[in-house]
Design a protein around this motif. Structure first.
Motif, short mmCIF file in Angstrom:
data_model
loop_
_atom_site.label_atom_id
_atom_site.label_comp_id
_atom_site.label_asym_id
_atom_site.label_seq_id
_atom_site.Cartn_x
_atom_site.Cartn_y
_atom_site.Cartn_z
N GLY A 104 20.53 38.23 38.57
CA GLY A 104 20.95 37.01 39.22
C GLY A 104 21.74 36.02 38.42
N ASP A 105 22.33 35.06 39.15
CA ASP A 105 23.32 34.12 38.62
C ASP A 105 24.49 34.87 38.01
OD1 ASP A 105 21.95 31.97 39.57
OD2 ASP A 105 21.23 31.25 37.63
N ILE A 106 25.05 35.74 38.82
CA ILE A 106 26.27 36.45 38.46
C ILE A 106 27.39 35.44 38.29
CG2 ILE A 106 27.89 38.24 39.21
CD1 ILE A 106 25.53 38.97 41.28
N SER A 107 27.47 34.52 39.24
CA SER A 107 28.49 33.47 39.24
C SER A 107 27.85 32.14 38.87
CB SER A 107 29.11 33.36 40.63
OG SER A 107 28.15 32.85 41.55
N HIS A 108 28.69 31.14 38.71
CA HIS A 108 28.15 29.80 38.46
C HIS A 108 28.21 28.93 39.71
CE1 HIS A 108 26.60 26.68 35.92
NE2 HIS A 108 27.59 25.85 36.22
N LEU A 109 29.25 29.12 40.53
CA LEU A 109 29.41 28.27 41.72
C LEU A 109 29.67 29.09 42.99
CD1 LEU A 109 31.59 25.42 40.17
CD2 LEU A 109 29.15 25.32 40.72
N SER A 110 29.37 30.38 42.98
CA SER A 110 29.52 31.25 44.15
C SER A 110 30.96 31.35 44.64
CB SER A 110 28.63 30.77 45.31
OG SER A 110 27.29 30.71 44.95
N LYS A 111 31.92 31.16 43.75
CA LYS A 111 33.32 31.25 44.14
C LYS A 111 33.78 32.70 44.13
CE LYS A 111 34.60 26.62 42.53
NZ LYS A 111 35.48 25.83 41.63
N ASP A 112 34.72 33.01 45.03
CA ASP A 112 35.20 34.39 45.14
C ASP A 112 35.73 34.91 43.81
OD1 ASP A 112 34.52 34.58 47.80
OD2 ASP A 112 36.52 34.04 48.53
N LYS A 113 36.50 34.10 43.11
CA LYS A 113 37.08 34.55 41.85
C LYS A 113 35.98 34.82 40.81
CE LYS A 113 40.69 33.59 38.44
NZ LYS A 113 39.94 34.27 37.38
N GLY A 134 20.83 35.08 42.11
CA GLY A 134 20.24 33.84 41.60
C GLY A 134 20.67 32.69 42.48
N GLU A 135 20.11 31.53 42.24
CA GLU A 135 20.45 30.38 43.09
C GLU A 135 21.92 30.01 42.99
OE1 GLU A 135 19.19 28.43 39.19
OE2 GLU A 135 18.78 30.26 40.33
N HIS A 136 22.55 30.29 41.85
CA HIS A 136 23.97 29.97 41.69
C HIS A 136 24.86 30.92 42.50
CE1 HIS A 136 24.08 26.83 38.50
NE2 HIS A 136 22.85 27.26 38.30
N ASP A 137 24.28 32.02 43.00
CA ASP A 137 25.05 32.96 43.81
C ASP A 137 24.97 32.65 45.30
OD1 ASP A 137 25.68 34.50 41.51
OD2 ASP A 137 23.71 35.45 41.60
N LEU A 138 24.20 31.62 45.66
CA LEU A 138 24.00 31.29 47.08
C LEU A 138 24.46 29.88 47.39
CD1 LEU A 138 20.42 32.81 47.67
CD2 LEU A 138 22.66 33.94 47.80
N LEU A 139 25.50 29.43 46.72
CA LEU A 139 25.98 28.06 46.89
C LEU A 139 27.10 27.94 47.90
CD1 LEU A 139 26.04 26.87 43.14
CD2 LEU A 139 24.26 26.46 44.87
N ASP A 140 27.51 29.04 48.51
CA ASP A 140 28.57 28.96 49.51
C ASP A 140 28.02 28.34 50.79
OD1 ASP A 140 26.95 31.10 50.04
OD2 ASP A 140 28.54 32.43 50.72
N GLU A 142 27.44 29.41 53.65
CA GLU A 142 26.54 30.21 54.49
C GLU A 142 25.42 30.84 53.68
OE1 GLU A 142 28.45 32.45 57.73
OE2 GLU A 142 30.35 31.79 56.86
N GLN A 143 25.02 30.20 52.59
CA GLN A 143 23.85 30.60 51.80
C GLN A 143 23.82 32.11 51.50
OE1 GLN A 143 20.07 29.74 51.06
NE2 GLN A 143 21.13 28.08 50.03
N GLY A 144 24.86 32.56 50.83
CA GLY A 144 24.83 33.92 50.33
C GLY A 144 25.72 34.92 51.03
N LYS A 145 26.56 34.47 51.96
CA LYS A 145 27.43 35.42 52.67
C LYS A 145 28.35 36.15 51.70
CE LYS A 145 30.81 35.81 56.41
NZ LYS A 145 31.58 35.07 57.46
N SER A 146 28.94 35.42 50.75
CA SER A 146 29.85 36.04 49.79
C SER A 146 29.11 37.03 48.90
CB SER A 146 30.53 34.97 48.93
OG SER A 146 31.38 34.17 49.71
N TYR A 147 27.91 36.65 48.45
CA TYR A 147 27.11 37.56 47.62
C TYR A 147 26.78 38.84 48.39
CZ TYR A 147 23.03 39.71 45.59
OH TYR A 147 22.15 40.66 45.10
N LEU A 148 26.27 38.70 49.60
CA LEU A 148 25.85 39.87 50.36
C LEU A 148 27.03 40.78 50.69
CD1 LEU A 148 23.22 38.30 52.77
CD2 LEU A 148 22.79 39.95 50.94
N ALA A 149 28.20 40.18 50.94
CA ALA A 149 29.38 40.99 51.26
C ALA A 149 29.75 41.91 50.09
CB ALA A 149 30.54 40.08 51.61
N ARG A 150 29.52 41.44 48.87
CA ARG A 150 29.89 42.23 47.70
C ARG A 150 28.76 43.11 47.20
NH1 ARG A 150 32.88 37.69 47.49
NH2 ARG A 150 34.95 37.78 46.53
#
Length: 319
Positions: A104-113, A134-140, A142-150
């Motif tokens: 978890g916490d792959i990203s810092h702000l859940s941004k696509d890049k 991690g919580e930093h991956d669910l900041l978009d 929709e609470q994790g849509k970007s994370y789940l898509a990837r």
């Protein structure tokens, strides 16, 4: 390969590089070495372990955590670079691990890049990868849509799942949904019900490895370093003879043994955090630039089917 994907064994039926535990232990200077043998945890000296005869059929996987890609503050102006260093060390291993987990916490702000940069670099290790957020991956929004898509694959709910490999049952849990700043993590009723069903048909002799972002034991409740309903999850695992719980979130190594359950938290690949009681609050800890890599690390986990206890050896990326 990302998320809860299915591993396909190599032609030798288990996909294991059989050059032995000896080679894995000589690499321990770059990360944490684990040997899972189905027994209770016991630390052993590295010199004794290396001198011992290599057991047959070692099975190795890796843990990395808290990459925080996109973080660029003074504690580490280039989190992508230190992740790259960790991946380079993994690629240089003399024996190829079976897979890697990221807690978890792959990203810092859940941004696509941030997700794209992290995934591209992690995939460069050439290993299947299993993620939990991690919580930093669910900041978009929709609470994790970007994370789940990837990384969600065939996961249930917010991203929980399980798989079996080489006689070990792995369970990826999510305890960061709707997390409030400084609040304890939570699994929730739906996930606990799924967990009960997931382990119901397993033999009590099956080794269990659980991985989630926030620790499943309470370390510092005032900092949110714990999971409010972890006792309910652990009660479901109490009948198993060997349970190993791997977490991230706190950016430092802490260990605990409670009955048949061994807990272990991992270093970050991005920056350290203070130990409980040494600062007013958690957060990025700035250390001298030359010391940063002493606080970053990678964990190597070895499962060996012999009557030997679990050995845990922790080493940072530097030193």
């Amino acid at each position: 390969m990302s998320g809860p994907t299915e591993l396909t064994p190599a032609p030798d039926a288990d996909g294991i590089d059989r050059r032995g535990l000896l080679e894995c232990m000589t690499w321990a200077g770059t990360g944490a070495l684990w040997t899972l043998a189905g027994g209770l945890p016991q630390a052993i000296a590295l010199d004794k372990a290396v001198a011992a005869q290599a057991p047959a059929q070692p099975f190795t996987f890796l843990q990395i955590s808290d990459s925080h890609i996109g973080f660029d503050k003074p504690a580490n102006p280039d989190a992508l670079d230190t992740l790259r260093e960790a991946i380079d060390r993994i690629k240089a291993l003399p024996s190829k691990p079976a897979f890697m987990i990221h807690t978890g916490d792959i990203s810092h702000l859940s941004k696509d890049k941030e997700f794209d940069d992290a995934e591209k670099l992690i995939q460069d290790a050439g290993l299947p990868v299993f993620y939990v957020p991690g919580e930093h991956d669910l900041l978009d929004d929709e609470q994790g849509k970007s994370y789940l898509a990837r990384f969600g694959g065939k996961a249930k709910g917010a991203g929980w799942y399980s798989f079996d490999l080489n006689g070990v049952h792995y369970i990826g849990l999510v305890n960061v949904v709707n997390l409030k700043a400084g609040g304890l993590g939570a699994l929730g009723a739906d996930q606990l019900q799924w967990l009960e069903q997931d382990v119901a048909g397993l033999s009590s002799s099956a080794p269990i490895v659980v991985f989630a972002h926030i620790p499943l034991w309470t370390i510092a409740p005032e900092w949110g370093w714990g999971t409010a309903d972890s006792a309910q999850a652990l009660a479901l695992l109490r009948r198993f003879g060997s349970v190993t719980v791997l977490n991230g979130h706190i950016h430092q190594v802490m260990q605990k043994v409670e009955g048949n359950v061994a807990f272990h938290t991992a270093r970050s690949t991005a920056f350290p955090q203070p130990a409980p009681g040494t600062a007013a609050s958690p957060g990025p800890l700035k250390v001298p630039a030359g010391d940063l890599r002493k606080y970053l690390g990678v964990a190597t986990v070895d499962f060996v089917r012999v009557n030997q206890p679990l050995a845990i050896i922790d080493k940072p990326l530097a030193g």
